[in-house]
Enzyme design. Structure first.
Site, mmCIF file in Angstrom:
data_model
loop_
_atom_site.group_PDB
_atom_site.id
_atom_site.type_symbol
_atom_site.label_atom_id
_atom_site.label_comp_id
_atom_site.label_asym_id
_atom_site.label_seq_id
_atom_site.Cartn_x
_atom_site.Cartn_y
_atom_site.Cartn_z
ATOM 1 N N HIS A 1 49.560 31.936 38.957
ATOM 2 C CA HIS A 1 49.359 31.422 40.319
ATOM 3 C C HIS A 1 48.155 30.494 40.382
ATOM 4 C CE1 HIS A 1 46.175 34.368 41.441
ATOM 5 N NE2 HIS A 1 46.882 35.254 40.779
ATOM 6 N N ASP B 1 41.679 34.987 37.088
ATOM 7 C CA ASP B 1 42.698 35.276 38.098
ATOM 8 C C ASP B 1 42.901 34.069 39.008
ATOM 9 O OD1 ASP B 1 44.503 36.536 39.742
ATOM 10 O OD2 ASP B 1 43.029 37.826 40.715
ATOM 11 N N GLU C 1 49.673 33.463 45.663
ATOM 12 C CA GLU C 1 49.938 34.843 45.236
ATOM 13 C C GLU C 1 48.989 35.812 45.920
ATOM 14 O OE1 GLU C 1 49.504 38.492 42.665
ATOM 15 O OE2 GLU C 1 47.987 37.075 43.300
ATOM 16 N N GLU C 2 47.740 35.380 46.087
ATOM 17 C CA GLU C 2 46.688 36.323 46.496
ATOM 18 C C GLU C 2 46.877 36.865 47.904
ATOM 19 O OE1 GLU C 2 44.829 37.755 44.629
ATOM 20 O OE2 GLU C 2 44.241 36.500 42.953
ATOM 21 N N ASP D 1 49.339 36.993 34.591
ATOM 22 C CA ASP D 1 48.429 37.181 35.719
ATOM 23 C C ASP D 1 47.607 38.448 35.531
ATOM 24 O OD1 ASP D 1 47.093 36.998 38.126
ATOM 25 O OD2 ASP D 1 48.774 37.702 39.340
ATOM 26 N N HIS E 1 38.411 39.047 41.431
ATOM 27 C CA HIS E 1 38.138 38.697 42.837
ATOM 28 C C HIS E 1 36.654 38.627 43.171
ATOM 29 C CE1 HIS E 1 42.361 40.387 44.165
ATOM 30 N NE2 HIS E 1 42.444 39.440 43.256
#
Lengths: 456, 456
Positions: B279, B291, B325-326, B353, B423
């Site tokens: 993503h 990520d 995606e997130e 991912d 994140h």
């Protein structure tokens, strides 16, 4: 009916142990991950003590620290084994530059190789001849080499999956480069750093002069890979460029140091030993976290896990913190010599000296029969994502203990990042991941437990 | 004689392909490691563009960059697939402190969770009730919760070897915490960050209000693990302490964005697709290197390797850079919808991912028959230290493409370091190792090659 009795007997006997291998391994991994000590030990060894070259004050402090920590674990014996070690000192920071025909100079990053002599106090200036190997050097001969600096620039091979294979394919340049170049009257040696990274860090490491007379010894240094690429490119444009380097390292007289040893004495076979170890000395540029602080604290953790989990081993389990792996192997030699003299039977000797990265498996130097037995344990390790069991070399420190019938073994962590840090200023605590380190310690403890329980 | 003819025919047929699977895999890994592009691509995406939350300017720039890079690869088709995505903005940096009964305040590190409402402009001050799960929350009921800040503090379980399992066991607190606490009239929610590290970094991530009316929505933030431990300890000493936090994040109207897609059209089955993807969006605190910048550049590298090695696939091979995606999965949903509408048969959809770490294997969502066929390829991967083939979930972006007969799959890298960065502000380019990233890309290309050659 006889079969039934055997079956019942088997059930009862397994109840005596009350725990299966699976259960014990689960406890070992859980304890290492949830309440492990390896990481905080490494923080102290790396941050509070730091780089600990053999014979240095820091190496002495590491010995004291190691003994004090083992004393606190409630082992059956803890002691220091004296050993004389070489004392080589780097001296003032090295300095080097490339001087182009135009007179413009470009500073480059070098470090003296361990064991090298100094340059003369004003430094060495000479033209440079680049070679990829000793065959190219020989082809150049005295006519092409005399009075020049030999620049060894064969890179580590990036397509080898195991980076130790790539290292093994290059390290002759570093170790033997000076002695080979001296044959043809070279003025000095510059070696491409042993790393796959292209960066500014020179990587130290040992080199030898073999039996070369002192008067024939030439200074030898590692250059960062980025600067090696620069030098190589500049040489292609201007073969007459000059290279200057200055280093004032020195080999002093041997000094007294120690292996640090702790033992849980075996309940059934007290004079049969399973040892776990790493080396307490390191190079001086970083703090030696991966090489080999990781191996030291993982080995300590193995014995701590046995104590914490109240596993009473049948064999004597020792942790050995070997001194002077990097530039002499004196600790390992002394340990093996004394073990032999005392008739101590070392059934398994396991070293961790490949960094504190996620463990992938183990290498074993052992008989085919032992290896087949070990392969039977593979399923026990699969829940911990340990899949890699090979016959191959163990660590340098346990090699002197090898006999025809015993086992030497090495932890095999993931190798991708190891040579980014190896012997360089960035081999530091922040480059170690807590869980990866702990998984390695747990894997070693699990293997030791299986050897102790099921023999070799 | 008949056997001999068959044998000769087999030899000839293998000569037609001229390369065995082993040889092709060797070329794939070698090319990825020696002249790979994934790492330099990631440098651009991470350093020059940076964090790219859906709907942001950076996400737009990432779309432009992705398309331009694919255009340069000489693929058969490159295009943008429009999709409306949510646009949530963090606003000014959040601020929070613990106020002890004595009046002394201690600042703590928080970040608003993605999708959360703001606090009122002056912030929220309330007493705190700590719970480990929704059962404890329910037991407290409105009497124990109303007007208070609910502090979810169940840590990730350190003894699980796969850190994704530990994440899966905790993330309900982050995703559902606000909607559950709002039921009992809580004033706000603070959630322990989803990481195994004890450090100062709050970790973002998505949360939901489900169908809660706007008036009932309460602000929700993550707190660093170190500050979660501090808050928990202080609460034990003083249950009347107050917590203050202020955040001015906001959900704006949806904006137009894109999936970025490139294709090598298949020679035999042009309307059967094998796709690789990751993503393109990320959270905003770091630069989204692991990520999922890693998954993006690895997927691009798969197609580049096919082109460089002149492998002409039988099936159409696509790289898909999924948007959002997130916090919405809009890109994946749109892609699957259009694929269905067009009758495009997606035989294999592989996502990366889970970070750019050393690849350990793959997970497959597929039939037993397919899985058994895949297991037959394991020996081909062993030289690359890929041992882990499991049946299990694939990535979120490829899940909408799953049918009864096709395969969705996920690259499974080593998971130990993933949640150190996930994140958070330290999900940055320097945390990615070049070789680990490249080995992942090569492993994906190898798997795609085998699927293309041997079918599912």
């Amino acid at each position: 009916m006889k079969k039934l009795i055997v079956l019942i007997a088997l059930c009862l006997s397994s109840q005596v142990f009350s725990q299966t291998d699976e259960d014990v391994l689960k406890q070992i991994y859980k304890t290492a991950l949830v309440e492990g000590k390896s990481y905080s030990w490494l923080e102290t060894l790396s941050i509070d003590i730091g780089g600990r070259l053999s014979g240095s004050l820091n190496a002495e402090r590491a010995v004291d620290w190691g003994k004090a920590e083992l004393d606190s674990l409630g082992l059956d014996k803890v002691w220091l084994q004296p050993v004389m070690v070489p004392k080589w000192v780097r001296g003032a920071k090295e300095f080097a530059y490339i001087k182009a025909g135009s007179g413009v100079t470009t500073n480059v990053n070098i470090c003296a190789l361990g064991g090298s002599v100094a340059t003369n106090p004003l430094g060495v200036t000479a033209s440079v001849v680049e070679v990829k190997n000793f065959e190219e050097l020989e082809a150049l001969g005295e006519a092409g080499v005399k009075g020049k600096i030999v620049f060894y620039n064969r890179p580590m091979q990036a397509d080898l999956i195991n980076t130790f294979s790539a290292y093994g394919g290059c390290v002759d340049q570093r170790y033997m480069g000076a002695v080979e170049a001296a044959k043809y009257g070279a003025a000095g040696v510059i070696v491409r750093s042993m790393t796959l990274n292209i960066d500014d860090l020179p990587h130290a490491g040992s080199m030898t002069y073999e039996d070369l007379p002192v008067s024939k010894r030439i200074p030898s240094a590692a250059i960062s890979t980025k600067d090696a690429n620069l030098l190589s490119t500049m040489l292609k444009l201007d073969t007459s460029l000059q290279f200057y380097f200055k280093q004032n390292c020195k080999q002093l007289a041997d000094v007294k140091s120690y292996n640090v040893i702790g033992e849980i004495t075996g309940s059934q076979f007290p004079n049969e030993y399973i040892i776990v170890g790493g080396h307490l000395d390191s190079w001086d540029l970083g703090d030696g976290s991966h090489d080999d602080g990781a191996g030291i604290v993982q080995s300590m953790e193995v014995l701590r896990l046995f104590k914490t989990l109240k596993i009473k081993p049948k064999h004597s389990i020792r942790v050995v913190m070997f001194m002077n792996e990097e530039n002499g192997l004196r600790g390992a030699t002394e340990y093996a010599k004394e073990a032999k003299a005392k008739g101590e039977k070392h059934v398994v000797s396991l070293e961790s000296d490949a960094g504190g990265f996620t463990p992938r498996g183990f290498s074993f130097d052992c008989t085919e029969a032992s290896f087949n037995k070990i392969l039977g344990w593979k399923p026990l390790f699969e829940p911990y994502l340990i899949h890699y069991f090979i016959q191959g070399g163990a660590g340098a420190d346990v090699r002197p203990l090898k006999t025809d019938s015993n086992i030497t073994a090495g932890l095999r962590p993931d190798s991708q990042r190891y040579f980014d840090h190896h012997h360089a200023a960035n081999d530091t605590f922040d480059a170690v991941n807590k869980r990866e380190l702990e998984l390695g310690a747990a894997s070693m403890a699990a293997l030791v437990y299986l050897f102790d329980t099921h023999g070799i």
